[in-house]
Design an enzyme around this catalytic site. Sequence first.
Site, PDB file in Angstrom:
ATOM      1  N   ARG A 170     -20.523 -51.232 -12.041  1.00 59.47           N
ATOM      2  CA  ARG A 170     -21.225 -52.531 -12.146  1.00 59.47           C
ATOM      3  C   ARG A 170     -21.151 -53.356 -10.859  1.00 59.47           C
ATOM      4  NH1 ARG A 170     -18.597 -52.812 -17.325  1.00 59.47           N
ATOM      5  NH2 ARG A 170     -19.968 -51.890 -18.883  1.00 59.47           N
ATOM      6  N   LYS A 187     -32.092 -57.181  -1.891  1.00 55.66           N
ATOM      7  CA  LYS A 187     -32.986 -56.512  -2.850  1.00 55.66           C
ATOM      8  C   LYS A 187     -32.717 -55.021  -2.723  1.00 55.66           C
ATOM      9  CE  LYS A 187     -37.279 -59.008  -3.869  1.00 55.66           C
ATOM     10  NZ  LYS A 187     -38.727 -59.079  -3.662  1.00 55.66           N
ATOM     11  N   GLU A 217     -43.813 -55.675   9.140  1.00 58.28           N
ATOM     12  CA  GLU A 217     -42.989 -56.731   8.525  1.00 58.28           C
ATOM     13  C   GLU A 217     -42.687 -57.837   9.554  1.00 58.28           C
ATOM     14  OE1 GLU A 217     -42.616 -56.696   5.324  1.00 58.28           O
ATOM     15  OE2 GLU A 217     -41.940 -54.753   4.549  1.00 58.28           O
ATOM     16  N   LYS A 228     -36.208 -64.115   7.461  1.00 56.71           N
ATOM     17  CA  LYS A 228     -35.752 -63.539   6.193  1.00 56.71           C
ATOM     18  C   LYS A 228     -34.452 -64.209   5.734  1.00 56.71           C
ATOM     19  CE  LYS A 228     -35.435 -59.930   3.109  1.00 56.71           C
ATOM     20  NZ  LYS A 228     -35.909 -58.689   2.621  1.00 56.71           N
ATOM     21  N   GLU A 268     -35.374 -64.705  -6.034  1.00 54.54           N
ATOM     22  CA  GLU A 268     -36.842 -64.788  -6.078  1.00 54.54           C
ATOM     23  C   GLU A 268     -37.336 -65.646  -7.243  1.00 54.54           C
ATOM     24  OE1 GLU A 268     -38.701 -60.930  -6.009  1.00 54.54           O
ATOM     25  OE2 GLU A 268     -40.416 -61.702  -4.883  1.00 54.54           O
ATOM     26  N   ARG A 274     -38.722 -67.211  -2.345  1.00 58.40           N
ATOM     27  CA  ARG A 274     -38.613 -65.833  -1.840  1.00 58.40           C
ATOM     28  C   ARG A 274     -39.904 -65.041  -2.021  1.00 58.40           C
ATOM     29  NH1 ARG A 274     -33.563 -61.603  -1.937  1.00 58.40           N
ATOM     30  NH2 ARG A 274     -34.694 -59.964  -0.822  1.00 58.40           N
ATOM     31  N   ASN A 298     -43.220 -61.497  -0.008  1.00 60.46           N
ATOM     32  CA  ASN A 298     -44.036 -60.446  -0.616  1.00 60.46           C
ATOM     33  C   ASN A 298     -45.481 -60.519  -0.111  1.00 60.46           C
ATOM     34  OD1 ASN A 298     -44.586 -58.751  -3.498  1.00 60.46           O
ATOM     35  ND2 ASN A 298     -42.516 -58.759  -2.703  1.00 60.46           N
ATOM     36  N   HIS A 347     -47.852 -57.519  -0.087  1.00 59.32           N
ATOM     37  CA  HIS A 347     -47.193 -56.422  -0.796  1.00 59.32           C
ATOM     38  C   HIS A 347     -47.835 -56.059  -2.139  1.00 59.32           C
ATOM     39  CE1 HIS A 347     -44.239 -56.817   2.298  1.00 59.32           C
ATOM     40  NE2 HIS A 347     -43.468 -55.877   1.782  1.00 59.32           N
ATOM     41  N   HIS A 381     -48.018 -52.116  -2.388  1.00 59.26           N
ATOM     42  CA  HIS A 381     -47.256 -51.277  -3.315  1.00 59.26           C
ATOM     43  C   HIS A 381     -48.191 -50.408  -4.162  1.00 59.26           C
ATOM     44  CE1 HIS A 381     -43.283 -53.818  -3.197  1.00 59.26           C
ATOM     45  NE2 HIS A 381     -43.433 -53.018  -2.156  1.00 59.26           N
ATOM     46  N   HIS A 430     -44.223 -47.548   4.331  1.00 58.35           N
ATOM     47  CA  HIS A 430     -44.365 -48.873   3.718  1.00 58.35           C
ATOM     48  C   HIS A 430     -45.142 -49.843   4.627  1.00 58.35           C
ATOM     49  CE1 HIS A 430     -43.158 -52.361   1.347  1.00 58.35           C
ATOM     50  NE2 HIS A 430     -42.588 -52.912   2.413  1.00 58.35           N
TER      51      HIS A 430
HETATM   52  N1  LIG Z   1     -35.043 -54.325   0.160  1.00 64.74           N
HETATM   53  C1  LIG Z   1     -35.954 -54.989   0.840  1.00 64.74           C
HETATM   54  O1  LIG Z   1     -35.947 -56.221   0.924  1.00 64.74           O
HETATM   55  C2  LIG Z   1     -37.013 -54.212   1.566  1.00 64.74           C
HETATM   56  C3  LIG Z   1     -37.791 -54.850   2.536  1.00 64.74           C
HETATM   57  C4  LIG Z   1     -38.768 -54.120   3.203  1.00 64.74           C
HETATM   58  C5  LIG Z   1     -38.916 -52.773   2.937  1.00 64.74           C
HETATM   59  N2  LIG Z   1     -38.129 -52.172   2.003  1.00 64.74           N
HETATM   60  C6  LIG Z   1     -38.235 -50.736   1.749  1.00 64.74           C
HETATM   61  O2  LIG Z   1     -37.908 -50.036   2.944  1.00 64.74           O
HETATM   62  C7  LIG Z   1     -38.498 -48.755   2.907  1.00 64.74           C
HETATM   63  C8  LIG Z   1     -39.140 -48.435   4.236  1.00 64.74           C
HETATM   64  O3  LIG Z   1     -38.146 -48.415   5.217  1.00 64.74           O
HETATM   65  P1  LIG Z   1     -38.379 -47.782   6.665  1.00 64.74           P
HETATM   66  O4  LIG Z   1     -39.686 -48.181   7.176  1.00 64.74           O
HETATM   67  O5  LIG Z   1     -37.174 -48.070   7.439  1.00 64.74           O
HETATM   68  O6  LIG Z   1     -38.551 -46.237   6.360  1.00 64.74           O
HETATM   69  P2  LIG Z   1     -37.519 -45.070   5.945  1.00 64.74           P
HETATM   70  O7  LIG Z   1     -36.216 -45.547   5.513  1.00 64.74           O
HETATM   71  O8  LIG Z   1     -38.311 -44.219   5.026  1.00 64.74           O
HETATM   72  O9  LIG Z   1     -37.316 -44.310   7.346  1.00 64.74           O
HETATM   73  C9  LIG Z   1     -38.402 -43.658   7.954  1.00 64.74           C
HETATM   74  C10 LIG Z   1     -37.992 -42.276   8.455  1.00 64.74           C
HETATM   75  O10 LIG Z   1     -37.194 -42.403   9.630  1.00 64.74           O
HETATM   76  C11 LIG Z   1     -35.969 -41.677   9.498  1.00 64.74           C
HETATM   77  N3  LIG Z   1     -35.030 -42.424  10.314  1.00 64.74           N
HETATM   78  C12 LIG Z   1     -34.401 -43.566  10.024  1.00 64.74           C
HETATM   79  N4  LIG Z   1     -33.754 -44.031  11.097  1.00 64.74           N
HETATM   80  C13 LIG Z   1     -33.970 -43.148  12.098  1.00 64.74           C
HETATM   81  C14 LIG Z   1     -33.574 -43.117  13.465  1.00 64.74           C
HETATM   82  N5  LIG Z   1     -32.861 -44.099  14.023  1.00 64.74           N
HETATM   83  N6  LIG Z   1     -33.980 -42.063  14.194  1.00 64.74           N
HETATM   84  C15 LIG Z   1     -34.762 -41.082  13.658  1.00 64.74           C
HETATM   85  N7  LIG Z   1     -35.184 -41.082  12.378  1.00 64.74           N
HETATM   86  C16 LIG Z   1     -34.784 -42.110  11.607  1.00 64.74           C
HETATM   87  C17 LIG Z   1     -35.726 -41.659   8.020  1.00 64.74           C
HETATM   88  O11 LIG Z   1     -34.875 -40.600   7.632  1.00 64.74           O
HETATM   89  C18 LIG Z   1     -37.144 -41.479   7.475  1.00 64.74           C
HETATM   90  O12 LIG Z   1     -37.537 -40.147   7.509  1.00 64.74           O
HETATM   91  C19 LIG Z   1     -39.507 -48.783   1.764  1.00 64.74           C
HETATM   92  O13 LIG Z   1     -38.969 -48.073   0.677  1.00 64.74           O
HETATM   93  C20 LIG Z   1     -39.615 -50.251   1.423  1.00 64.74           C
HETATM   94  O14 LIG Z   1     -39.954 -50.454   0.072  1.00 64.74           O
HETATM   95  C21 LIG Z   1     -37.175 -52.873   1.331  1.00 64.74           C
HETATM   96  O1  LIG Z   2     -37.186 -59.400   0.374  1.00 66.90           O
HETATM   97  C1  LIG Z   2     -38.180 -59.643  -0.308  1.00 66.90           C
HETATM   98  O2  LIG Z   2     -38.151 -60.448  -1.243  1.00 66.90           O
HETATM   99  C2  LIG Z   2     -39.443 -58.964  -0.031  1.00 66.90           C
HETATM  100  O3  LIG Z   2     -40.404 -59.093  -0.792  1.00 66.90           O
HETATM  101  C3  LIG Z   2     -39.513 -58.141   1.221  1.00 66.90           C
HETATM  102  C4  LIG Z   2     -40.520 -57.009   1.185  1.00 66.90           C
HETATM  103  O4  LIG Z   2     -40.870 -56.736   2.520  1.00 66.90           O
HETATM  104  C5  LIG Z   2     -39.938 -55.720   0.607  1.00 66.90           C
HETATM  105  O5  LIG Z   2     -40.867 -54.677   0.770  1.00 66.90           O
HETATM  106  C6  LIG Z   2     -39.426 -55.766  -0.805  1.00 66.90           C
HETATM  107  O6  LIG Z   2     -38.736 -54.581  -1.117  1.00 66.90           O
HETATM  108  C7  LIG Z   2     -40.502 -55.914  -1.839  1.00 66.90           C
HETATM  109  O7  LIG Z   2     -39.908 -56.265  -3.012  1.00 66.90           O
HETATM  110  P1  LIG Z   2     -40.556 -56.125  -4.438  1.00 66.90           P
HETATM  111  O8  LIG Z   2     -39.740 -57.053  -5.259  1.00 66.90           O
HETATM  112  O9  LIG Z   2     -41.993 -56.506  -4.354  1.00 66.90           O
HETATM  113  O10 LIG Z   2     -40.390 -54.711  -4.838  1.00 66.90           O
HETATM  114 ZN   LIG Z   3     -41.917 -54.884   2.632  1.00 65.45          ZN
END
Ligand SMILES: NC(=O)c1ccc[n+]([C@@H]2O[C@H](COP(=O)([O-])OP(=O)(O)OC[C@H]3O[C@@H](n4cnc5c(N)ncnc54)[C@H](O)[C@@H]3O)[C@@H](O)[C@H]2O)c1
Ligand SMILES: O=C(O)C(=O)C[C@@H](O)[C@H](O)[C@H](O)COP(=O)(O)O
Ligand SMILES: [Zn+2]
Length: 363
Positions: A124, A146, A188, A230, A240, A244, A248, A251, A255, A267
């Site tokens: 948890r 998130k 982003e 951010k 959110e 927050r 999005n 997005h 998505h 993404h």
């Molecule tokens: N939690 C949040 O607030 C939030 C915000 C924005 C995006 N996201 C999520 O983030 C994800 C996208 O992330 P991303 O764009 O970083 O892509 P990713 O994590 O898919 O990485 C892209 C590719 O690069 C590789 N990689 C990573 N670092 C590397 C490095 N330094 N050198 C070589 N290869 C490397 C990875 O293994 C992968 O194949 C999506 O799932 C999106 O939904 C989450």
């Molecule tokens: O941090 C947030 O809040 C965002 O919406 C950032 C986005 O760039 C990110 O892709 C996030 O994962 C989207 O969230 P979701 O709640 O729409 O799935």
């Molecule tokens: Zn995003």
Amino acid sequence: MTETPTRIEVGGTAGTDPYTVLVGRQLLGELPGLIGDRAKRVAVLHPEALAATGEALREDLAGQGYEAVAIQLPNAEESKTAEVAAYCWKALGQTGFTRSDVIVGVGGGATTDLAGFVAATWLRGVRWIAVPTTVLGMVDAAVGGKTGINTAEGKNLVGAFHPPAGVLCDLASLDSLPVNDYISGLAEIVKAGFIADPVILDLIESDPAEARKPGGAHTAELIERSIRVKAEVVSADLKESGLREILNYGHTLAHAIEKNERYNWRHGAAVSIGMVFAAELGRLAGRLDDATADRHRSVLESVGLPLTYRGDQWPKLLETMKVDKKSRGDLLRFIVLDGLAKPTVLEGPDPAVLLAAYAEVSR
Ligand SMILES: NC(=O)c1ccc[n+]([C@@H]2O[C@H](COP(=O)([O-])OP(=O)(O)OC[C@H]3O[C@@H](n4cnc5c(N)ncnc54)[C@H](O)[C@@H]3O)[C@@H](O)[C@H]2O)c1
Ligand SMILES: O=C(O)C(=O)C[C@@H](O)[C@H](O)[C@H](O)COP(=O)(O)O
Ligand SMILES: [Zn+2]
């Protein structure tokens, strides 16, 4: 000589602790301090592409006395599944991972989303540290807590708000990033520019070719400005409940495109098209001026991001958008701009306006 890293503080809200995002080089020496004395075990979650980095980190932590395990994940979105989370739970169970132990997620946004989700759900909730290695991970995914995974029905549909104990953004890790992944992260950064910090847009427009380079003239400033946007937003509204939602921007459609492409798209590429759509929606709803709407296309195109998607997919995309997390009952909700850096919510737009906005991004 080692440069002093930039420190960006993220405030603790909703009963969570504050933490620091460090941006600089050679930051891994900060890890033991973040892991703390109470942890006996550390699990390093990394994607296949960073196998050597993950193993080097594991060895380093083992050398410092921790019982360290490395857990290799598939690359990119393939890691954000219930099956991969279950694989990690099994590995933690076999390691005897307790509540005082710590998870370290090293990789892009997909890795830190999955690592954070495993940390949120194991016992948890255990502490975790994000070591983002992509632009997108540094400026967005690793900050704000998130965490989550995708399901067949949609993107990030299962998850939890579970902030990290710290975020280490080592700019040197960007050198090995494939160019398409680097450019994807710029989407982003552009988002942060449109919703809150237009200086970001000015910097990119001043030299788009430089913006595409890991060691570009403005790389560190673009990354730090975006993290500040951010950090400010999530410090005020972790869960959110209002503000927050501006993060999005773009997005809702993005998505839906990602799901339509079975999560094989990056993404940021989907977010780019989603922002052009949101800009057109804002313009057609009488909120956004022509110049700012047009600026979306010019700045995104200048760094090599896509602006259009398949016209024949609209009915499917619309269905998926209905289960977007911002929807309330049957009410579709979008983030649009009332002007540059003036994000707002557009609720229940006329279906004809939605279709007209989509026509502007269709090919
Ligand atoms: N939690 C949040 O607030 C939030 C915000 C924005 C995006 N996201 C999520 O983030 C994800 C996208 O992330 P991303 O764009 O970083 O892509 P990713 O994590 O898919 O990485 C892209 C590719 O690069 C590789 N990689 C990573 N670092 C590397 C490095 N330094 N050198 C070589 N290869 C490397 C990875 O293994 C992968 O194949 C999506 O799932 C999106 O939904 C989450
Ligand atoms: O941090 C947030 O809040 C965002 O919406 C950032 C986005 O760039 C990110 O892709 C996030 O994962 C989207 O969230 P979701 O709640 O729409 O799935
Ligand atoms: Zn995003």
